[in-house]
Design a protein around this motif. Structure first.
Motif, PDB file in Angstrom:
ATOM      1  N   ASP A   6       0.863  -1.179   0.000  1.00  0.00           N
ATOM      2  CA  ASP A   6       0.000   0.000   0.000  1.00  0.00           C
ATOM      3  C   ASP A   6       0.907   1.239   0.000  1.00  0.00           C
ATOM      4  O   ASP A   6       2.105   1.138   0.326  1.00  0.00           O
ATOM      5  N   ASP A   8      -0.514   5.062   0.478  1.00  0.00           N
ATOM      6  CA  ASP A   8      -1.003   6.066   1.434  1.00  0.00           C
ATOM      7  C   ASP A   8      -1.013   5.456   2.839  1.00  0.00           C
ATOM      8  O   ASP A   8      -1.573   4.376   3.066  1.00  0.00           O
ATOM      9  N   GLY A   9      -0.372   6.153   3.763  1.00  0.00           N
ATOM     10  CA  GLY A   9      -0.268   5.629   5.122  1.00  0.00           C
ATOM     11  C   GLY A   9       0.915   4.690   5.321  1.00  0.00           C
ATOM     12  O   GLY A   9       1.124   4.191   6.422  1.00  0.00           O
ATOM     13  N   ARG A  98      -9.087  -5.930  -0.760  1.00  0.00           N
ATOM     14  CA  ARG A  98      -7.653  -5.922  -1.088  1.00  0.00           C
ATOM     15  C   ARG A  98      -7.067  -7.326  -0.925  1.00  0.00           C
ATOM     16  O   ARG A  98      -6.204  -7.731  -1.714  1.00  0.00           O
ATOM     17  N   ASP A 120       0.186  -2.409   4.950  1.00  0.00           N
ATOM     18  CA  ASP A 120      -1.006  -1.575   4.792  1.00  0.00           C
ATOM     19  C   ASP A 120      -1.286  -0.881   6.122  1.00  0.00           C
ATOM     20  O   ASP A 120      -0.913  -1.378   7.184  1.00  0.00           O
ATOM     21  N   ASP A 121      -1.962   0.256   6.046  1.00  0.00           N
ATOM     22  CA  ASP A 121      -2.329   0.957   7.286  1.00  0.00           C
ATOM     23  C   ASP A 121      -3.770   0.646   7.698  1.00  0.00           C
ATOM     24  O   ASP A 121      -4.227   1.173   8.711  1.00  0.00           O
TER      25      ASP A 121
HETATM   26 MG   LIG Z   1      -3.359   3.081   2.942  1.00  0.00          MG
END
Ligand SMILES: [Mg+2]
Length: 156
Positions: A6, A8-9, A98, A120-121
């Protein structure tokens, strides 16, 4: 070992947009946060057989080449693809989307049982018990996440 990444984050912490210590950037076209990117790349250089697949909403916005350009050249060569887009047409099949996209990617290569780890966040993108290294979205890929990835890659 496949790493489903991922962005973002993870490589773009949510707080990066408020930072004043970074060079100015276009918020619609942000760079990777340098320290997060460097930590991630350092781990990968210790595990030369690990390959990276982009599993981020960025793949809906940016061509893969634009994502790869944000990595160092030696790491960019190991970013080999992105997960497919599965339809989330109703509430029933949006769960763990996901995770299912990861499975679809591996099945498409004919290696459905291949070992993988996701970074991942958001835990809810994956089924409970999935091999996910969770980041704090405000912090991104920190030393703890780097140690967890290093350990996951040694375990294969
Ligand atoms: Mg993310």
């Amino acid at each position: 070992m496949w790493i489903f990444l991922d962005i973002d984050g993870v490589l773009v912490p949510d707080t990066m947009y408020e930072r004043t210590d970074l060079p100015p950037f276009d918020p619609a076209d942000p760079p990777f946060e340098p320290a997060c990117r460097d930590r991630f790349e350092t781990v990968l250089r210790h595990h030369r057989s690990a390959l990276v697949v982009i599993a981020s909403s960025w793949r809906e916005i940016f061509p893969l080449s634009a994502i790869c350009d944000r990595f160092s050249p030696d790491i960019a060569r190991r970013v080999v693809g992105q997960t497919p887009f599965l339809a989330a047409t109703d509430a029933a099949n949006v769960n763990y989307l996901r995770h299912r996209e990861v499975e679809a990617f591996l099945a498409g290569l004919g290696v459905p049982k291949a070992p993988w780890v996701a970074i991942d966040d958001i835990a809810d993108h994956f089924r409970p018990g999935a091999p996910v290294i969770l980041t704090d979205g405000n912090v991104g890929f920190d030393d703890r996440a780097a140690a967890a990835l290093d350990q996951a890659l040694y375990a294969v």
